[in-house]
Design a protein around this motif. Structure first.
Motif, short mmCIF file in Angstrom:
data_model
loop_
_atom_site.label_atom_id
_atom_site.label_comp_id
_atom_site.label_asym_id
_atom_site.label_seq_id
_atom_site.Cartn_x
_atom_site.Cartn_y
_atom_site.Cartn_z
N GLY A 28 0.79 -1.10 0.10
CA GLY A 28 0.08 -0.12 -0.12
C GLY A 28 0.72 1.33 0.01
N HIS A 29 2.17 1.31 0.23
CA HIS A 29 3.03 2.38 0.20
C HIS A 29 3.28 2.73 -1.11
CE1 HIS A 29 4.71 2.15 4.55
NE2 HIS A 29 3.26 2.19 4.54
N ASP A 30 3.14 4.00 -1.38
CA ASP A 30 3.46 4.54 -2.61
C ASP A 30 4.68 5.33 -3.01
OD1 ASP A 30 1.38 7.60 -2.63
OD2 ASP A 30 2.69 6.69 -1.00
N TYR A 31 5.73 5.28 -1.70
CA TYR A 31 7.13 5.82 -2.12
C TYR A 31 7.83 4.74 -1.64
CZ TYR A 31 5.79 10.84 -3.03
OH TYR A 31 5.42 11.94 -3.42
N LEU A 32 9.12 4.52 -2.59
CA LEU A 32 10.28 3.66 -2.25
C LEU A 32 11.20 4.46 -2.30
CD1 LEU A 32 10.39 -0.03 -2.58
CD2 LEU A 32 12.33 1.45 -3.64
N PHE A 33 12.54 4.23 -1.40
CA PHE A 33 13.71 4.91 -1.37
C PHE A 33 14.91 3.98 -1.17
CE2 PHE A 33 11.73 8.78 -0.44
CZ PHE A 33 10.43 8.60 0.16
N TRP A 34 16.05 4.21 -1.67
CA TRP A 34 16.87 3.43 -1.50
C TRP A 34 18.13 4.21 -1.05
CZ3 TRP A 34 17.79 -1.70 -1.99
CH2 TRP A 34 17.06 -2.58 -2.86
N TYR A 35 18.67 3.72 0.08
CA TYR A 35 19.92 4.48 0.76
C TYR A 35 21.14 3.68 0.70
CZ TYR A 35 16.27 7.82 2.66
OH TYR A 35 15.29 8.70 3.04
N LEU A 90 20.91 9.08 0.13
CA LEU A 90 19.81 8.78 -0.54
C LEU A 90 20.18 8.58 -2.03
CD1 LEU A 90 16.97 8.36 -0.86
CD2 LEU A 90 16.82 10.85 -1.57
N LEU A 91 20.14 7.30 -2.51
CA LEU A 91 20.54 7.08 -3.99
C LEU A 91 19.46 7.35 -4.97
CD1 LEU A 91 22.04 3.69 -3.13
CD2 LEU A 91 23.09 5.73 -3.47
N ILE A 92 18.14 7.04 -4.73
CA ILE A 92 16.96 7.24 -5.71
C ILE A 92 15.73 6.98 -4.90
CG2 ILE A 92 17.61 4.74 -6.46
CD1 ILE A 92 16.31 5.69 -9.35
N TYR A 93 14.80 7.59 -5.56
CA TYR A 93 13.34 7.05 -4.88
C TYR A 93 12.37 7.20 -5.92
CZ TYR A 93 11.94 12.41 -4.25
OH TYR A 93 11.55 13.60 -4.24
N PHE A 94 11.15 6.45 -5.59
CA PHE A 94 10.17 6.28 -6.49
C PHE A 94 8.74 6.65 -6.03
CE2 PHE A 94 12.13 3.23 -9.75
CZ PHE A 94 13.51 2.93 -8.92
N ASN A 95 8.00 7.21 -6.77
CA ASN A 95 6.65 7.26 -6.42
C ASN A 95 5.68 6.59 -7.55
OD1 ASN A 95 4.15 10.06 -6.71
ND2 ASN A 95 4.17 8.65 -5.13
N ASN A 96 4.80 5.83 -7.01
CA ASN A 96 4.15 5.02 -7.65
C ASN A 96 4.90 4.30 -9.21
OD1 ASN A 96 1.55 5.55 -6.12
ND2 ASN A 96 1.32 7.48 -7.11
N ASN A 97 6.24 3.74 -8.52
CA ASN A 97 6.93 2.88 -9.34
C ASN A 97 7.56 3.77 -10.23
OD1 ASN A 97 5.39 0.94 -8.13
ND2 ASN A 97 4.05 0.49 -9.90
N VAL A 98 7.49 4.92 -10.51
CA VAL A 98 8.17 6.04 -11.37
C VAL A 98 9.22 6.57 -10.74
CG1 VAL A 98 8.05 7.95 -12.79
CG2 VAL A 98 6.19 6.46 -12.53
N PRO A 99 10.69 6.50 -11.06
CA PRO A 99 11.72 7.27 -10.31
C PRO A 99 11.43 8.82 -10.35
CG PRO A 99 12.30 6.41 -12.74
CD PRO A 99 11.03 6.01 -12.41
#
Lengths: 115, 113
Positions: free
Chosen positions: B28-35, B45-54
């Motif tokens: 259910g989470h819509d943001y994903l972050f890579w650190y 912070l390397l990259i982050y996505f919102n609704n699967n879009v970088p």
């Protein structure tokens, strides 16, 4: 740009001592402010947060007050325990612009509490 | 409730090899972050996505690093070829909404020999 500055560590205290870890921020708009804690070998976990000026976040005996006039969010605990030994991170969220969605973290402050 | 799941927890590889790190965010989470976390550079912070879009990949150190999110429940961070200076702990985090509480996984400790 948005940023967070927190006091350099390490901080070493005896059990039951008073703890303050300073955090100041630079931001446009009205960010939310966070303290995260990282225990050895684990990921970061939320300790407390505040979403608007003068809000006080609290959890597990820790407190921090969102001070817009001094752009600060200092972490305090009246009596630390050995189990509080960890790395503490201050963070802010951008509330607008191209960086909406991300958090800006400070460098972290290592706290060691001796019995 | 299952938190953020990362695999593997530990990875040891030799310089030049391809490394793939995996992350399953909280449902259910819509943001994903890579650190990435190192003693020298702290938490980056390397990259982050919102609704699967970088949304922002400006933290990706070089072209050797790439990240994908093919669906809402899975993301990968790939390093090809790996180098010793890539040795670090890599964290994945997710959140519901932007600027809200991020929930971190346990991390992948990568060692490149």
């Amino acid at each position: 740009g948005d940023s967070v500055t927190q006091m350099e560590g390490p901080v070493t205290l005896s059990e039951e001592a008073f703890l303050t870890i300073n955090c100041t921020y630079t931001a446009t708009g009205y960010p939310s402010l966070f303290w995260y804690v990282q225990y050895p070998g684990e990921g970061l976990q939320l300790l407390l947060k505040a979403t608007k000026a003068d809000d006080k976040g609290s959890n597990k005996g820790f407190e921090a007050t969102y001070r817009k006039e001094t752009t600060s969010f200092h972490l305090e605990k009246g009596s630390v325990q050995v189990s509080d030994s960890a790395v503490y991170f201050c963070a802010l969220s951008a509330d607008r612009g191209s960086t909406l969605g991300r958090l800006y973290f400070g460098r972290g402050t290592q706290l060691t509490v001796w019995p | 409730d299952a938190g953020v799941i990362q695999s593997p927890r530990h990875e040891v590889t030799e310089m030049g090899q391809e490394v793939t790190l995996r992350c399953k965010p909280i449902s259910g989470h819509d943001y994903l972050f890579w650190y990435r976390q190192t003693m020298m550079r702290g938490l980056e912070l390397l990259i982050y996505f919102n609704n699967n879009v970088p949304i922002d990949d400006s933290g990706m150190p070089e072209d050797r690093f790439s990240a994908k999110m093919p669906n809402a429940s899975f993301s990968t961070l790939k390093i090809q070829p790996s180098e010793p200076r890539d040795s670090a702990v890599y964290f994945c985090a997710s959140s519901l909404g932007g600027g809200h509480t991020q929930y971190f996984g346990p991390g992948t400790r990568l060692t490149v020999l």
